[in-house]
Design an enzyme around this catalytic site. Structure first.
Site, short mmCIF file in Angstrom:
data_model
loop_
_atom_site.label_atom_id
_atom_site.label_comp_id
_atom_site.label_asym_id
_atom_site.label_seq_id
_atom_site.Cartn_x
_atom_site.Cartn_y
_atom_site.Cartn_z
N THR A 44 -13.91 10.21 21.58
CA THR A 44 -12.73 11.04 21.80
C THR A 44 -12.64 11.32 23.29
OG1 THR A 44 -12.96 12.03 19.61
CG2 THR A 44 -11.55 13.17 21.18
N LYS A 90 -5.77 11.09 17.89
CA LYS A 90 -7.02 11.81 17.62
C LYS A 90 -6.97 13.24 18.15
CE LYS A 90 -11.45 12.81 17.18
NZ LYS A 90 -12.01 13.27 15.90
N LYS A 148 -13.59 20.90 24.56
CA LYS A 148 -13.19 19.75 25.37
C LYS A 148 -11.94 19.08 24.80
CE LYS A 148 -14.79 15.89 24.39
NZ LYS A 148 -14.41 14.70 23.57
#
Length: 301
Positions: free
Chosen positions: A95, A171, A240
């Site tokens: 990711t 995502k 994050k």
């Protein structure tokens, strides 16, 4: 097939083990060598660097934590990009930011190298059980190679488009939606608890009715019981991804009020010393704390 695999955290190790058990010749690398030992015992070869994992591979996978780690293993000293042989494919399951995926796609295209982004939805237990939901994007010729391998690792492979960075955006959008579910569940459990309704019973009732979906069941149980350790997906990784989502949305000129709220929830928890030892579902502690419903810090297990 000869496969390189770089990044053996909880997710990467499970995926790499599945590739070994599927009969592939797998060469693995991790910055902490000890994490490769279970794979060595299962028949994998342990490489000395990302380049060594990639140099003879037909396909090399990466599953690392963030943009910096991805850049280091790909373009750093002894990185993958300098070792890929002609015709080999790099599949990034990490990711990472939309910008990082765009940069890699451009650099690979200019160098005549093949690249597919294939980030996943699912926690480590789903990875081990080959139950991941995989989002894939890349040129059609590259997807032709990637998809049969990805189908060995998950229960579905969704094709997003020909631009690899589109899979990374999907995502991030998905993780934003999960974070909104976590916030919703925290607030719901706080209201129920203050009214004398057992939060676990609330989750059981709602997930057997309109909210019969895995995220509500998984995170609902964790939040109702305030069981935030050990992490299936750590709080800093969730923070994050929230940051990357807001950056991508800003670049597109799209305001995201809910993502901004969740950003502040992450900051609140980190300021209280809650971090990598906790699952990102601990975001719900903010709503519970606001209502006087959270456990003391020493009981948050």
């Amino acid at each position: 097939m000869k496969i390189g695999f770089v990044g053996l955290g909880s997710m990467g190790a499970a995926i790499a083990m599945n590739l070994v058990e599927s009969g592939h010749e797998v060469h693995v690398f991790n910055r902490t060598p000890a994490r490769a030992e279970p794979l060595r015992a299962a028949g994998a070869h342990v490489a000395a660097s990302p380049a060594h994992a990639a140099e003879s591979a037909d396909v090399v996978f990466t599953m690392v934590a963030d943009d910096a780690a991805h850049a280091a293993v790909t373009f750093g000293e002894a990185g993958i990009a300098g070792a890929l042989r002609p015709g080999a494919l790099h599949i990034s399951m990490s990711t990472i930011s939309v910008a990082a995926a765009q940069d890699q796609a451009t650099r690979y295209r200019e160098a005549g190298l093949a690249f597919v982004s294939a980030p996943v939805f699912g926690r480590p237990d789903a990875a081990a059980a080959r139950k991941l939901f995989i989002m894939a994007a890349g040129e059609d010729a590259h997807l032709t190679v990637a998809v049969p391998l990805l189908e060995q690792l998950g229960q579905s492979v969704g094709i997003v488009g020909t631009d690899p960075s589109q899979a990374n955006l999907v995502k991030l959008i998905g993780n934003f939606m999960l974070s909104a579910i976590i916030e919703t569940l925290g607030e719901a459990c706080a209201v129920a608890g203050k009214a004398g309704i057992d939060p676990m019973r609330l989750v059981e009732l709602l997930t057997s009715a309109n909210f019969n979906a895995p995220p509500y069941k998984i995170y609902g149980s964790l939040i109702a019981s305030q069981q935030f350790q050990p992490p299936g997906f750590s709080l800093p990784l969730g923070q994050k991804d929230n940051r990357l989502m807001l950056v991508a949305a800003e670049a597109l000129g799209v305001p995201m009020p809910l993502a901004s709220l969740v950003r502040d929830r992450f900051l609140t928890l980190r300021s209280q010393g809650i971090g990598a030892a906790h699952d990102w579902s601990a975001v719900a502690l903010c709503a519970l704390s606001d209502a006087g419903m959270s456990k003391p810090a020493h009981l948050r297990t």
